[in-house]
Design an enzyme around this catalytic site. Structure first.
Site, PDB file in Angstrom:
ATOM      1  N   TRP A  27       1.020  -1.700  -0.006  1.00 18.10           N
ATOM      2  CA  TRP A  27       0.107   0.236  -0.034  1.00 18.10           C
ATOM      3  C   TRP A  27       1.363   1.033   0.391  1.00 18.10           C
ATOM      4  O   TRP A  27       2.441   1.370   0.789  1.00 18.10           O
ATOM      5  CB  TRP A  27      -0.614   0.022   1.083  1.00 18.10           C
ATOM      6  CG  TRP A  27      -2.458  -0.412   1.224  1.00 18.10           C
ATOM      7  CD1 TRP A  27      -2.113  -1.960   0.968  1.00 18.10           C
ATOM      8  CD2 TRP A  27      -3.843  -0.575   1.101  1.00 18.10           C
ATOM      9  NE1 TRP A  27      -3.415  -2.327   0.913  1.00 18.10           N
ATOM     10  CE2 TRP A  27      -4.492  -1.180   0.848  1.00 18.10           C
ATOM     11  CE3 TRP A  27      -3.816   1.225   1.503  1.00 18.10           C
ATOM     12  CZ2 TRP A  27      -5.602  -1.399   1.393  1.00 18.10           C
ATOM     13  CZ3 TRP A  27      -4.817   1.285   1.200  1.00 18.10           C
ATOM     14  CH2 TRP A  27      -6.009   0.315   1.245  1.00 18.10           C
ATOM     15  N   SER A  61       0.082  -3.753   5.932  1.00 15.37           N
ATOM     16  CA  SER A  61       1.275  -3.716   6.756  1.00 15.37           C
ATOM     17  C   SER A  61       0.289  -4.761   8.170  1.00 15.37           C
ATOM     18  O   SER A  61       0.691  -5.031   9.202  1.00 15.37           O
ATOM     19  CB  SER A  61       0.517  -2.540   7.565  1.00 15.37           C
ATOM     20  OG  SER A  61       1.558  -0.729   6.245  1.00 15.37           O
ATOM     21  N   TRP A  62      -1.501  -4.934   7.258  1.00 13.94           N
ATOM     22  CA  TRP A  62      -1.636  -5.996   8.765  1.00 13.94           C
ATOM     23  C   TRP A  62      -1.173  -7.285   8.365  1.00 13.94           C
ATOM     24  O   TRP A  62      -1.195  -8.282   9.541  1.00 13.94           O
ATOM     25  CB  TRP A  62      -3.168  -5.624   8.240  1.00 13.94           C
ATOM     26  CG  TRP A  62      -3.406  -6.764   9.259  1.00 13.94           C
ATOM     27  CD1 TRP A  62      -4.265  -8.623   9.409  1.00 13.94           C
ATOM     28  CD2 TRP A  62      -4.465  -7.496  10.629  1.00 13.94           C
ATOM     29  NE1 TRP A  62      -4.639  -9.404   9.713  1.00 13.94           N
ATOM     30  CE2 TRP A  62      -4.748  -8.019  10.873  1.00 13.94           C
ATOM     31  CE3 TRP A  62      -4.728  -5.610  10.800  1.00 13.94           C
ATOM     32  CZ2 TRP A  62      -5.679  -8.443  12.056  1.00 13.94           C
ATOM     33  CZ3 TRP A  62      -5.127  -5.837  12.727  1.00 13.94           C
ATOM     34  CH2 TRP A  62      -6.046  -7.600  13.076  1.00 13.94           C
ATOM     35  N   VAL A 117       3.364   1.525   5.488  1.00 10.83           N
ATOM     36  CA  VAL A 117       3.216   3.279   5.425  1.00 10.83           C
ATOM     37  C   VAL A 117       1.507   3.009   5.098  1.00 10.83           C
ATOM     38  O   VAL A 117       0.700   2.352   4.863  1.00 10.83           O
ATOM     39  CB  VAL A 117       3.702   3.975   3.892  1.00 10.83           C
ATOM     40  CG1 VAL A 117       2.643   5.222   4.216  1.00 10.83           C
ATOM     41  CG2 VAL A 117       4.622   3.830   3.817  1.00 10.83           C
ATOM     42  N   LEU A 118       0.980   3.561   6.713  1.00  9.04           N
ATOM     43  CA  LEU A 118      -0.433   3.649   7.164  1.00  9.04           C
ATOM     44  C   LEU A 118      -0.772   5.297   7.097  1.00  9.04           C
ATOM     45  O   LEU A 118      -0.197   5.829   7.684  1.00  9.04           O
ATOM     46  CB  LEU A 118      -0.374   3.052   8.835  1.00  9.04           C
ATOM     47  CG  LEU A 118      -0.718   1.136   8.078  1.00  9.04           C
ATOM     48  CD1 LEU A 118      -0.123   1.011  10.567  1.00  9.04           C
ATOM     49  CD2 LEU A 118      -2.004   0.916   8.184  1.00  9.04           C
ATOM     50  N   ILE A 119      -1.365   5.665   6.264  1.00 10.67           N
ATOM     51  CA  ILE A 119      -2.035   6.769   6.260  1.00 10.67           C
ATOM     52  C   ILE A 119      -3.705   7.233   6.944  1.00 10.67           C
ATOM     53  O   ILE A 119      -3.661   5.868   6.298  1.00 10.67           O
ATOM     54  CB  ILE A 119      -1.652   7.448   4.549  1.00 10.67           C
ATOM     55  CG1 ILE A 119      -0.414   7.565   3.975  1.00 10.67           C
ATOM     56  CG2 ILE A 119      -2.714   8.689   4.367  1.00 10.67           C
ATOM     57  CD1 ILE A 119      -0.337   7.189   2.838  1.00 10.67           C
ATOM     58  N   HIS A 125      -9.915   2.635  10.507  1.00 17.88           N
ATOM     59  CA  HIS A 125      -9.131   1.207   9.927  1.00 17.88           C
ATOM     60  C   HIS A 125      -8.043   1.095  10.426  1.00 17.88           C
ATOM     61  O   HIS A 125      -6.714   0.771  11.067  1.00 17.88           O
ATOM     62  CB  HIS A 125      -9.267   1.133   8.739  1.00 17.88           C
ATOM     63  CG  HIS A 125      -9.202  -0.162   7.930  1.00 17.88           C
ATOM     64  ND1 HIS A 125      -9.883  -1.179   8.767  1.00 17.88           N
ATOM     65  CD2 HIS A 125      -8.465  -0.273   7.226  1.00 17.88           C
ATOM     66  CE1 HIS A 125      -9.414  -2.081   7.998  1.00 17.88           C
ATOM     67  NE2 HIS A 125      -8.743  -1.328   6.742  1.00 17.88           N
TER      68      HIS A 125
HETATM   69  O1  LIG Z   1      -6.177   0.830   5.122  1.00 19.89           O
HETATM   70  N1  LIG Z   1      -4.925   1.320   4.529  1.00 19.89           N
HETATM   71  C1  LIG Z   1      -4.057   0.732   3.961  1.00 19.89           C
HETATM   72  C2  LIG Z   1      -3.868  -0.316   4.882  1.00 19.89           C
HETATM   73  N2  LIG Z   1      -4.807  -1.574   4.712  1.00 19.89           N
HETATM   74  C3  LIG Z   1      -4.652  -2.861   4.189  1.00 19.89           C
HETATM   75  C4  LIG Z   1      -4.336  -3.612   5.461  1.00 19.89           C
HETATM   76  O2  LIG Z   1      -3.264  -4.101   5.743  1.00 19.89           O
HETATM   77  C5  LIG Z   1      -4.956  -5.279   4.483  1.00 19.89           C
HETATM   78  O3  LIG Z   1      -4.417  -5.738   3.517  1.00 19.89           O
HETATM   79  C6  LIG Z   1      -5.964  -5.711   5.353  1.00 19.89           C
HETATM   80  O4  LIG Z   1      -7.098  -4.957   5.169  1.00 19.89           O
HETATM   81  C7  LIG Z   1      -6.467  -6.951   4.182  1.00 19.89           C
HETATM   82  O5  LIG Z   1      -5.879  -7.984   5.106  1.00 19.89           O
HETATM   83  N3  LIG Z   1      -2.839  -1.138   4.499  1.00 19.89           N
HETATM   84  C8  LIG Z   1      -1.539  -0.541   4.521  1.00 19.89           C
HETATM   85  O6  LIG Z   1      -0.329  -0.691   4.525  1.00 19.89           O
HETATM   86  N4  LIG Z   1      -1.735   1.046   4.632  1.00 19.89           N
HETATM   87  C9  LIG Z   1      -3.062   1.632   4.483  1.00 19.89           C
HETATM   88  O7  LIG Z   1      -2.909   2.731   5.485  1.00 19.89           O
END
Ligand SMILES: O=Nc1c(NC[C@H](O)[C@H](O)[C@H](O)CO)[nH]c(=O)[nH]c1=O
Length: 191
Positions: A27, A61-62, A117-119, A125
């Site tokens: 992401w 990132s999750w 990178v989380l924004i 969320h």
């Molecule tokens: O929502 N924003 C973001 C995000 N969401 C996806 C999450 O990490 C995961 O991949 C899904 O929920 C599926 O499990 N992941 C990031 O790295 N940055 C973000 O800014």
């Protein structure tokens, strides 16, 4: 003003023997690509060999804790198996054919840099992923005794993320600090 750590106290003679993993999310890839490059450049500058840097990606990132845990486990199995063919000749490079010239070395990893990178968006969320991700990464480092460097930007705006990815005027690429931290922590653990 951007905060960053003071320079490490000493040089790291073990750097040329260190094997470092990088797991990155997909992401916000403009920042991700800059942060991965900053980390790799910093590792190479510290004396880590290119063939000892293993890069994989995960969706977001999750998934960083799982991807990080998996990379550590895979490298330790590789180290213990008599030949890499038990694991298949695949390198840890993300999706690349493991051609001999590009194949990375095998053996346990001495540190991992987990990059995401989380924004902040308009929902909660961001908070839930950030919290779970950083706690997961801390736990993996402590449970495995393989240093896990936190390369997760939790930015309130895209501008903040770019500033910390070295993109734009007076920007500083935090990947450079993460590479140096990985060498220092890996040296402490290996030394
Ligand atoms: O929502 N924003 C973001 C995000 N969401 C996806 C999450 O990490 C995961 O991949 C899904 O929920 C599926 O499990 N992941 C990031 O790295 N940055 C973000 O800014």
């Amino acid at each position: 003003l951007e905060k960053r750590p003071a320079a490490a106290p000493t040089s790291f003679p073990l750097a040329s023997t260190l094997r470092i993993g990088i797991v990155h999310a997909r992401w916000n890839t403009e920042c991700i690509d800059a942060l991965v490059k900053g980390s790799v450049d910093s590792l190479l500058k510290s004396g880590v060999k290119k063939e000892n840097i293993h890069i994989e990606s995960v969706p977001g990132s999750w998934e960083l804790p799982h991807g990080t845990s998996r990379m550590i486990a895979a490298s330790q199995i590789q180290a213990s198996s008599a030949a890499t063919d038990l694991m298949g000749a695949t390198s840890l490079l993300d999706g690349e054919d493991s051609k001999p010239e590009s194949q990375t070395s095998s053996g346990p990893l001495d540190a991992i840099i987990s990059i995401g990178v989380l924004i902040k968006g308009s929902t909660m969320h961001f908070e839930y992923i950030s919290e779970a991700c950083v706690h997961g990464l801390m736990r993996i480092g402590l449970d495995t005794n393989v240093p896990v460097i936190l390369g997760v930007l939790t930015a309130l705006t895209e501008e903040q993320a770019k500033q910390r990815s070295g993109i734009g005027a007076n920007a500083h690429n935090h990947g450079e600090d993460w590479g140096a931290a990985a060498v220092e922590m890996a040296s402490k653990t290996k030394g």
